[in-house]
Each structure stands twice: as C-alpha cells, then as structure tokens.
Design a protein around this motif. Structure first.
Motif, PDB file in Angstrom:
ATOM      1  N   MET A   1       0.820  -1.203   0.000  1.00 16.84           N
ATOM      2  CA  MET A   1       0.000   0.000   0.000  1.00 16.84           C
ATOM      3  C   MET A   1       0.864   1.267   0.000  1.00 16.84           C
ATOM      4  N   GLY A   2       1.948   1.223   0.776  1.00 11.60           N
ATOM      5  CA  GLY A   2       2.856   2.373   0.785  1.00 11.60           C
ATOM      6  C   GLY A   2       3.498   2.587  -0.558  1.00 11.60           C
ATOM      7  N   THR A   3       3.828   1.491  -1.257  1.00  9.25           N
ATOM      8  CA  THR A   3       4.420   1.612  -2.599  1.00  9.25           C
ATOM      9  C   THR A   3       3.440   2.265  -3.566  1.00  9.25           C
ATOM     10  N   LYS A   4       2.186   1.825  -3.511  1.00 14.92           N
ATOM     11  CA  LYS A   4       1.187   2.298  -4.472  1.00 14.92           C
ATOM     12  C   LYS A   4       0.767   3.733  -4.196  1.00 14.92           C
ATOM     13  N   TYR A   5       0.462   4.052  -2.940  1.00 12.22           N
ATOM     14  CA  TYR A   5      -0.148   5.339  -2.624  1.00 12.22           C
ATOM     15  C   TYR A   5       0.846   6.409  -2.177  1.00 12.22           C
ATOM     16  N   ASN A   6       2.102   6.038  -2.075  1.00  5.42           N
ATOM     17  CA  ASN A   6       3.091   7.033  -1.693  1.00  5.42           C
ATOM     18  C   ASN A   6       4.129   7.204  -2.795  1.00  5.42           C
ATOM     19  N   VAL A   7       5.017   6.215  -2.929  1.00  6.27           N
ATOM     20  CA  VAL A   7       6.143   6.349  -3.853  1.00  6.27           C
ATOM     21  C   VAL A   7       5.668   6.412  -5.310  1.00  6.27           C
ATOM     22  N   LEU A   8       4.900   5.393  -5.740  1.00  5.09           N
ATOM     23  CA  LEU A   8       4.470   5.356  -7.137  1.00  5.09           C
ATOM     24  C   LEU A   8       3.461   6.458  -7.452  1.00  5.09           C
ATOM     25  N   TYR A   9       2.650   6.825  -6.461  1.00  4.48           N
ATOM     26  CA  TYR A   9       1.693   7.910  -6.683  1.00  4.48           C
ATOM     27  C   TYR A   9       2.429   9.205  -7.025  1.00  4.48           C
ATOM     28  N   ASN A  10       3.437   9.541  -6.230  1.00  2.76           N
ATOM     29  CA  ASN A  10       4.221  10.752  -6.496  1.00  2.76           C
ATOM     30  C   ASN A  10       5.014  10.624  -7.788  1.00  2.76           C
ATOM     31  N   GLY A  11       5.515   9.427  -8.076  1.00  2.00           N
ATOM     32  CA  GLY A  11       6.252   9.220  -9.328  1.00  2.00           C
ATOM     33  C   GLY A  11       5.378   9.413 -10.545  1.00  2.00           C
ATOM     34  N   ASN A  12       4.140   8.900 -10.478  1.00  4.77           N
ATOM     35  CA  ASN A  12       3.222   9.054 -11.614  1.00  4.77           C
ATOM     36  C   ASN A  12       2.793  10.506 -11.799  1.00  4.77           C
ATOM     37  N   ILE A  13       2.653  11.226 -10.700  1.00 11.80           N
ATOM     38  CA  ILE A  13       2.328  12.662 -10.807  1.00 11.80           C
ATOM     39  C   ILE A  13       3.465  13.391 -11.528  1.00 11.80           C
ATOM     40  N   ALA A  14       4.707  13.090 -11.131  1.00  7.82           N
ATOM     41  CA  ALA A  14       5.856  13.721 -11.793  1.00  7.82           C
ATOM     42  C   ALA A  14       5.908  13.341 -13.270  1.00  7.82           C
ATOM     43  N   LEU A  15       5.586  12.074 -13.591  1.00  5.55           N
ATOM     44  CA  LEU A  15       5.589  11.629 -14.995  1.00  5.55           C
ATOM     45  C   LEU A  15       4.557  12.402 -15.811  1.00  5.55           C
ATOM     46  N   GLU A  16       3.348  12.547 -15.277  1.00  2.65           N
ATOM     47  CA  GLU A  16       2.303  13.269 -16.003  1.00  2.65           C
ATOM     48  C   GLU A  16       2.671  14.739 -16.194  1.00  2.65           C
ATOM     49  N   ARG A  17       3.298  15.315 -15.164  1.00  3.94           N
ATOM     50  CA  ARG A  17       3.726  16.708 -15.279  1.00  3.94           C
ATOM     51  C   ARG A  17       4.799  16.858 -16.358  1.00  3.94           C
ATOM     52  N   GLY A  18       5.714  15.907 -16.401  1.00  2.00           N
ATOM     53  CA  GLY A  18       6.744  15.933 -17.442  1.00  2.00           C
ATOM     54  C   GLY A  18       6.159  15.742 -18.833  1.00  2.00           C
ATOM     55  N   LYS A  19       5.160  14.848 -18.963  1.00  2.00           N
ATOM     56  CA  LYS A  19       4.519  14.626 -20.260  1.00  2.00           C
ATOM     57  C   LYS A  19       3.786  15.884 -20.725  1.00  2.00           C
ATOM     58  N   ASP A  20       3.156  16.578 -19.780  1.00  2.00           N
ATOM     59  CA  ASP A  20       2.487  17.838 -20.142  1.00  2.00           C
ATOM     60  C   ASP A  20       3.493  18.855 -20.662  1.00  2.00           C
ATOM     61  N   GLU A  21       4.672  18.897 -20.036  1.00  6.47           N
ATOM     62  CA  GLU A  21       5.696  19.832 -20.491  1.00  6.47           C
ATOM     63  C   GLU A  21       6.185  19.461 -21.884  1.00  6.47           C
ATOM     64  N   VAL A  22       6.356  18.164 -22.140  1.00  4.77           N
ATOM     65  CA  VAL A  22       6.762  17.716 -23.473  1.00  4.77           C
ATOM     66  C   VAL A  22       5.712  18.112 -24.505  1.00  4.77           C
ATOM     67  N   ASN A  23       4.434  17.931 -24.144  1.00  7.94           N
ATOM     68  CA  ASN A  23       3.359  18.292 -25.072  1.00  7.94           C
ATOM     69  C   ASN A  23       3.330  19.788 -25.340  1.00  7.94           C
ATOM     70  N   ASN A  24       3.591  20.576 -24.309  1.00  7.87           N
ATOM     71  CA  ASN A  24       3.577  22.031 -24.477  1.00  7.87           C
ATOM     72  C   ASN A  24       4.742  22.504 -25.337  1.00  7.87           C
ATOM     73  N   GLU A  25       5.897  21.821 -25.212  1.00  9.09           N
ATOM     74  CA  GLU A  25       7.068  22.218 -25.998  1.00  9.09           C
ATOM     75  C   GLU A  25       6.936  21.799 -27.457  1.00  9.09           C
ATOM     76  N   PHE A  26       6.163  20.764 -27.729  1.00  7.76           N
ATOM     77  CA  PHE A  26       6.035  20.261 -29.093  1.00  7.76           C
ATOM     78  C   PHE A  26       5.042  21.125 -29.863  1.00  7.76           C
ATOM     79  N   THR A  27       5.487  21.646 -30.983  1.00  3.32           N
ATOM     80  CA  THR A  27       4.627  22.474 -31.834  1.00  3.32           C
ATOM     81  C   THR A  27       4.168  21.650 -33.030  1.00  3.32           C
ATOM     82  N   GLU A  28       2.859  21.519 -33.163  1.00  2.00           N
ATOM     83  CA  GLU A  28       2.322  20.731 -34.267  1.00  2.00           C
ATOM     84  C   GLU A  28       2.619  21.410 -35.601  1.00  2.00           C
ATOM     85  N   ASN A  29       3.134  20.634 -36.529  1.00  2.00           N
ATOM     86  CA  ASN A  29       3.387  21.138 -37.877  1.00  2.00           C
ATOM     87  C   ASN A  29       2.341  20.541 -38.810  1.00  2.00           C
ATOM     88  N   PHE A  30       1.234  21.275 -38.951  1.00  6.90           N
ATOM     89  CA  PHE A  30       0.133  20.763 -39.756  1.00  6.90           C
ATOM     90  C   PHE A  30       0.422  20.814 -41.254  1.00  6.90           C
TER      91      PHE A  30
END
Length: 840
Positions: A1-30
C-alpha cells in the motif's frame, strides 16, 4: 500500500507533469504528416547523470526507490505486486527523457520477471514503441502483429497497440497499412485529443492518395468534436477540408460564406493568420489577385510563430509582383521570405538563387525602362515635351506644397499641445483648487467684482490652463473657423489667414529647379552619338533580359517578348544572330512551330557559315560539345595560358570574343585575356582589363568576380615599392634571356639543374618564367639570404678540375641577378626590372 499510494503515486504525478511539459514544448506542424505520438526526439547529447527534464528524473527516482526499498523478493518470487508497475514507470520516465536503451532494459525486465503481470500488454506496447525509436521498425511490426493476433486486448490497450503499429508502418512508408490501424485506434481510444490526431492523420493520408471525399469524412469527424479537442485541430481540420473544395464544380457562394464564417468567429482569432492565408489562396485560384494580395498581407500582419506560413505568404506575394514585372518589390518580398526560412536548406537556397538572379533583372529592366523613356521623349515634338514636363512639375509642386503644409501644421500642434505629464499635473492642480485646497505656501488673492478666487471655482472658463487646452483641442478637431452661423460646414474653414502663408510657400517652391520644366528639357540628349549610345545600352539590356528569363527563370513568354522587342529596334549585328537563335528555341518551347521554322530558315539563309546554322542543319551532331564549341575552345586556350603562351592567348581570345558575341562564355574569354595581358604587359594592363569586365559584364559571375578583385586585390597588387632584403626570407637567382636571340634556353635549364642537384644543403628548384614579350627568365628558387643568392651565383662560375687535376672552364658563366622573392613578384607584376637594377 505504501508503494502504491506514496512512492508510485508521487512518481506518476511527476511523470504526467513531465509529459504535459513535453506536449507544451512540441509544436504541431500541420503542413506535414503529423506523427502518431506527440513527441520530438532531440539530437542533444547528455552525459551520464544528466537529464532533459527534472520531472522525468523525479519519476525515475521514485520508481527506483520503489524497486530497491519496497521490493520483497522472497525465495526468488516477488511478493509486492506493485513492483511491475514501478518498472513500467521507470521505463516510461526514461522513454520520455529520450534515453531509449535504458528504457528498453526496464521493459524487458518486466517481461522476464513478471510474465503474469496485469500490465503485460502495456509493457509489450511500450517496448515496441521504444524499439521504433531505436530504428527497429521491422521488429516492432512483427511483435505488435503477434500481440494483436495472440492476445485478446481491447479498449485503450488496443488503441495504443494499433497506433504504435500505424507509426511503424508510416516509418517504413507503408501508408495504406497504417490507415487500417489508425481506424482501429480512433475507434477504441478514450482520449479525445488522440482521437482527433488519428482522424487528422487519416485525412492527410487520404489526401495523399487523392481520395478527397474520404479525407473530408475524417476532417468532419474532428469538426464534430468541436470544443472537446484542442482548437488547433478544429481549425486545421476546417482548413484542410476547405483545401479539398472543388473550385470548378462547387457552390462558390456557399464556400465564400463558409470562409467568412471562419474569419468572423471570435474563437478563431488566434488562427486568423491561417484563415486569411486560405482565403487569399481561394481568391488567387479565382484570379482575384487584388483581393488575394489583401488577405496575404492580413495574414502577415497577424502575430504568428508559424514561420513556414509567413514564408509562403512572402514568397507568393513575391511571385505575384514578379509576374506583374514589378521586380524591385518582388525582390523585397523574397528577402523577407528568406528571413522566415531555415538557412542552408534546399528551399532557402532556391529562393536565395532566385533573389540573386532577380538583381540582374532589376538592373537590366531599370536600364531598359529608363532608356526607352528617354528615347520616346526625344522622339516627341518640342511642344509635347514641354507639355509633359509642365504637367509633371505641376504635380510635383502640389505634392511638395501639401507635404510642407502638413509638416508645419504638425510642428505647430506639437509646440502648442502640452505634454501628457503637464496636462495630468494641471488637471490635478485644478481638481485640488476646485475643492478649496490651496498648495502650501499660497494664499487666496481677492478678485475684482466680488467674484472671489476664480481658480478655486469649478467653472471651466475660470481656469486659463483648461481654456488653452480646450482651444488646442478645438483647433485639432475643427481647424480655423469663422465666427458665423453653420460654422461646422467644411466650406466655412477660416482659410483667409492661411492665404498669405500658402502664397509664400508657393513662392519658395517655384524657385526650386526641380519644378522648372526647362530643367528637364535641358537634360535630354541632343546629339546623334548620345542617341546611339542610349539605344545600344537599351538593346544590350533587352538581350540580357531575354537570356535571364529563358535560362534562369524559365519564363519563356517574357523572354520571347524581350527578344522580339530587341529585333524590332534594329540592334547592332553582334546581337541579331544569337537573339534569333534564342527565339527559335523559345518558339519550339511555346509550341509556335510555324514561327520556329521561319526563324530557322532565316538563320540558315542569312548566316550560313555561323555555328548556329551548323547546329540547326545537324541537330544530332552535338556541335555544342565538339571542337568548335566555346567550352572546348576555352579549355584549349586555358592550356596555352598555363604554358605561358600569353601573346597567342590574347590574340585567340579576341577572335573568340567577336565570334561568340552574346554567348555566356564571352566573359570567361575576357577574363582569360585580361589575365594574359597582366602576365605579359604588367599590372596596368591587367587593371584595365579587369575594370572593363566589371563594367561591361557587371551582372555575370565573372563581372562580380572582377568587382571583388578591384575592391580587394588591386589595392595590394598596385604597390611598386621594393622591400629591404633584410625583411625577406626567400631569395632567387635570375638568368636573363632575349626571346629572339636564338639561345637554347632548355639546354641551359638542363645544365643548371645538374648544378642545382649538387647543392644538398638547400632545397632548390628551377623555373622558366616569361617576363615580357622580349625577355624570359630562368630562375633558381629556395635560397635563404641575399648573400646566399650572390654566393650561389658566384659558385656556378667557379673553375673546376677534372680527374687529372686540370682546370676546366665552368659550365655556367652567364650574368645573374640576386633578388628576394617579394621583389621578384613586384618586377613581374609591374615589369620594372630596370628600376630595381638602378637601386642595386
């Protein structure tokens, strides 16, 4: 439970935040086919321990902590069911951080150690996505197809697997196979952004296949999602759909209303640059150039980060002005086009070359228009000339008078109008006084008639500052007005006061010679020699324009017009034959076969011995490459130049320049002749030849090279002052021969080489250099001092003894000259050997 709701929970939040930054930096070339996954791979190299994104680093740290601290491997079996998800988080963090090899290791670890994991299908998909990033598309396709065949996957996992497979097919250019997989992905994904992306890529692919109706269905699917997706996909779906409109058979009124609705929608304001560009393209396709130009400029005025769109607008406007023969404006637009392009790419180089070629067009079109105008004016009677120049000067006077009046009014307004800060201060003081608050240190001053302190009153006209401000505002808005009824009418301006000033301005302006018709009449040429010179320059400009339009721009119609105009003006003989031959080639290109045959017959009959007649009579003989071609003749002449046969080169070059007059090779013969003259007669002859080339062939490659030589090389070459021997490091010994003396120079060189071979402590070489048409030098190079050069010359004269000890006459007793290498270059350049000898 500690792995899921503490360590991995915070890790997944950081991953999603990083993915959002990657998406924001990427400019679509239509403008290009979109990638299935919104991520661009950077070529930057990072050292071990470095990372591109701190959020991915944190996600990786959390995943590693979960594995190392919370792992429960007991008896070879993992008891913590969250560890497989920790490895998945680790692989994803490394994947988005673009460290694909470590990411592959993390995914493989799950497959090897946790084959029964509930995340096993996701892991397989991520592994193959990583494999594609490592350029293993074939392996990814094979394993993804096996996964889809063997496993019963559905929902988002199915969408992710088919999307990854579609990207692999796109990577190997198998676009029809990618279409089928994108269809499945679009149907099963639960993410609206992804659904829009998959539909858009399908629409782009259908357009590539020429299936417009199918493409429009995909774009409509995106449009129906409306606010559920990013606005950029919604707008670009409309743009792409509008690009598929059938201009010939479609309802143009309805389509124009559709474009107008896109333009007027307030939500579309951030995308007006693209909308304006699409409207401009539509009007241009309907031959409404004026409307299209308005919308191209509207598109450019909108602030945009889309440099490709800006470059398209600038280039299109440049092409439009080029087609209307407004070359200077076209050149300015091409300059702007290059500022919006990536330097040194192929499109950039194409525009740059076109812009450089346009310099020649602008130059020669300017000459042609100016000289045509002069000759046309000269041909008119004196009375018509005077009438034209009178009208011209009157227009100039009116413009100058209006400009001067505007300038004076602006200056007057600027002086009379208080600054903004002053007005604010004055308003503050007025407000303060109106409330009865005097500034410190001031007192009320009694006013006459019992009014009291007017400054403390709120009445407008009691404050002289506000009254002055009001007067200025009135003048700015209404101007000077007479005190009478209906003063607002335009014809009631009080212009009486300005009449005197206007008369003074007119008097000043009329004194300027620019506004005197006689000034222009006096500048017209009067002698026949001037007329001939202007006509000759005009004709040569027409010829150059014909060549440029034909060879560099492939504008055959424009080229034909220029050559025909040239022949109508009775040009000099040297331009007639090449112009007729070029017209013959143009008539063939334009399908004017009857004109081509007539021109061919005229060339053969009028110039039977010319090279062009030979080519027309024997088109398969490739005379352009035989011994009579300018290329071959130039190559042979250059070999003579290298052999120091300068007199022969000069004579032959003059013959070929006359023979190939008008050909592109003529400037090459000119520069070869100038170089030969420089070697034979010295610097002044070379300078004269280079100046002639720079002026006569200013816009050819050779002419531009000559201009560079004049600017950079000639100032250094013209120095005649000899340098001191102490300042030199290399020295020569010269033996002088008269060319007509009958002496065997080659035999002397052979003997000299034998003597040079005996000198082991210097690296000496010999050469035969032509000095002028009467003198040749045999030169020994490689000596280190002037004393060494003199010593070597004396050494050659030293008596030698044979094997029996008898003294024999030395082999070389000829007089010599010791000279430093820089001074030798000067005497060769300026032919001033006698000046050097006088200094010794």
């Amino acid at each position: 439970m500690g792995t899921k709701y503490n360590v991995l929970y915070n890790g997944n939040i950081a991953l999603e935040r990083g993915k959002d930054e990657v998406n924001n930096e990427f400019t679509e070339n239509f403008w290009e086919l979109l990638p299935v996954e919104r991520m661009s791979v950077s070529e930057d190299i990072f050292l071990p321990g470095q990372t591109k994104n701190a959020d991915f680093e944190r996600a990786e740290e959390k995943a590693i902590k979960a594995i190392q601290v919370h792992g429960m491997n007991i008896g070879g079996k993992e008891k913590n069911p969250q560890i497989d998800e920790a490895y998945l988080l680790l692989g994803q963090a490394r994947y988005f951080d673009q460290r694909f090899v470590p990411a592959m290791a993390a995914f493989n670890n799950i497959l090897n150690k946790y084959p029964t994991s509930d995340k096993i299908n996701q892991v397989k998909i991520w592994r193959e996505k990583t494999s594609m990033r490592l350029d293993n598309d074939a392996g990814a396709i094979e394993k993804l197809k096996r996964l889809l065949k063997e496993e019963d996957i559905e929902g988002q996992d199915l969408a992710d697997a088919t999307a990854a497979l579609a990207q692999a097919y796109l990577n190997i250019k198998s676009k029809d196979s990618a279409l089928a997989q994108l269809t499945i992905a679009a149907e099963n994904t639960k993410v609206k952004r992804e659904k829009a992306r998959y539909h858009f890529i399908k629409g782009q692919l259908y357009n590539e296949f020429g299936k417009r109706d199918s493409a429009n269905i995909e774009f409509d699917a995106i449009i129906d999602m409306h606010r559920q997706i990013p606005r950029s996909f919604y707008i670009n779906a409309h743009i792409e759909k509008s690009n598929n409109f059938d201009v010939l058979n479609g309802d143009q009124i309805e389509f124009e209303e559709y474009l107008a609705e896109l333009e007027e929608n307030r939500e579309n304001r951030p995308f007006l640059d693209k909308i304006y560009y699409r409207i401009a393209e539509y009007h241009r396709s309907n031959a409404s150039d004026s409307l299209s130009e308005v919308y191209y400029n509207k598109s450019l005025r909108k602030t945009t980060s889309d440099k490709y769109l800006r470059s398209l607008s600038y280039e299109t406007l440049g092409n439009m002005y080029f087609d209307r023969n407004i070359y200077k404006t076209a050149g300015a637009y091409y300059d702007s086009t290059m500022t919006a392009m990536v330097v040194n790419t192929k499109p950039y180089r194409i525009i740059k070359k076109k812009r450089e070629n346009l310099d020649d067009v602008i130059y020669y079109e300017g000459i042609a228009q100016t000289n045509d105008s002069i000759l046309r004016m000269v041909s008119l009677p004196k009375s018509e000339q005077l009438a034209i120049y009178t009208k011209h000067t009157e227009d100039l006077q009116l413009k100058a008078l209006e400009a001067q009046k505007q300038q004076e009014e602006a200056s007057k307004t600027q002086k009379s109008q208080p600054s903004q800060a002053t007005r604010l201060d004055q308003k503050g003081k007025t407000a303060s006084r109106s409330l009865g608050n005097n500034p410190p240190g001031t007192s009320r001053i009694p006013q006459p008639n019992g009014i009291g302190n007017r400054n403390s009153s709120s009445f407008y006209f009691y404050n002289p500052t506000t009254v002055a401000y009001g007067k200025n505002e009135f003048l700015k808005l209404w101007g000077e007005r007479k005190l009478q009824d209906n003063w607002r009418f335009n014809n009631q301006r009080a212009d009486v006061a300005n009449t005197t000033k206007d008369e003074e301005l007119v008097g000043e302006i009329t004194k300027d010679k620019r506004f005197d018709p006689e000034t222009y009449l006096a500048s017209l040429p009067t002698s026949q020699s001037e007329f001939d010179s202007i006509a000759t320059e005009r004709n040569y400009a027409y010829y150059q324009l014909g060549i440029i339009y034909k060879e560099k721009f492939k504008e055959f119609q424009l080229s034909k017009t220029r050559f025909e105009d040239l022949l109508d003006h009775n040009p000099e003989d040297r331009l007639i034959l090449p112009s007729k031959y070029n017209l013959y080639r143009l008539y063939i290109e334009l399908g004017l076969n009857q004109k081509a045959e007539a021109m061919k017959t005229a060339i053969i009959q009028e110039y039977p011995d010319s090279r062009y007649a030979e080519i027309l009579l024997n088109p398969q003989s490739e005379l352009s490459k035989d011994e009579n071609s300018p290329e071959t003749i130039y190559t042979n002449l250059y070999k003579q130049f290298e052999n120091e046969e300068y007199a022969a080169v000069i004579t032959e070059a003059e013959v070929q320049i006359k023979r190939f007059e008008g050909d592109d090779f003529v400037p090459k013969f000119e520069i070869l002749k100038a170089s030969a003259k420089g070697r034979l007669y010295g610097f002044e002859a070379y300078k004269e030849g280079i100046n002639y080339i720079a002026l006569t062939y200013a816009n050819t490659e050779e002419g531009k090279k000559a201009q560079e030589i004049i600017k950079d090389a000639l100032p250094a070459l013209q120095k005649k002052e000899f340098i001191a021997d102490d300042d030199a490091r290399k020295f020569n010994v010269i033996f002088q021969f008269e060319n007509n003396s009958g002496e065997d120079i080659e035999a002397f060189i052979a003997t000299l080489d034998e003597e040079v071979e005996k000198i082991k402590y210097f690296d000496l070489t010999t050469s035969k250099d032509l000095y002028d048409e009467n003198t040749t030098f045999v030169v020994v190079h490689g000596l280190k001092s002037i004393a060494g050069a003199n010593g070597f010359g004396e050494l050659l004269k030293t008596e030698e003894k044979d094997k029996r000890g008898r003294v024999v006459k030395p082999k070389i007793t000829r007089p010599y000259i010791a000279i430093s290498s820089p001074n030798y270059a000067i005497i060769q350049r300026h032919k001033n050997l006698n000046a050097y000898l006088k200094l010794q």
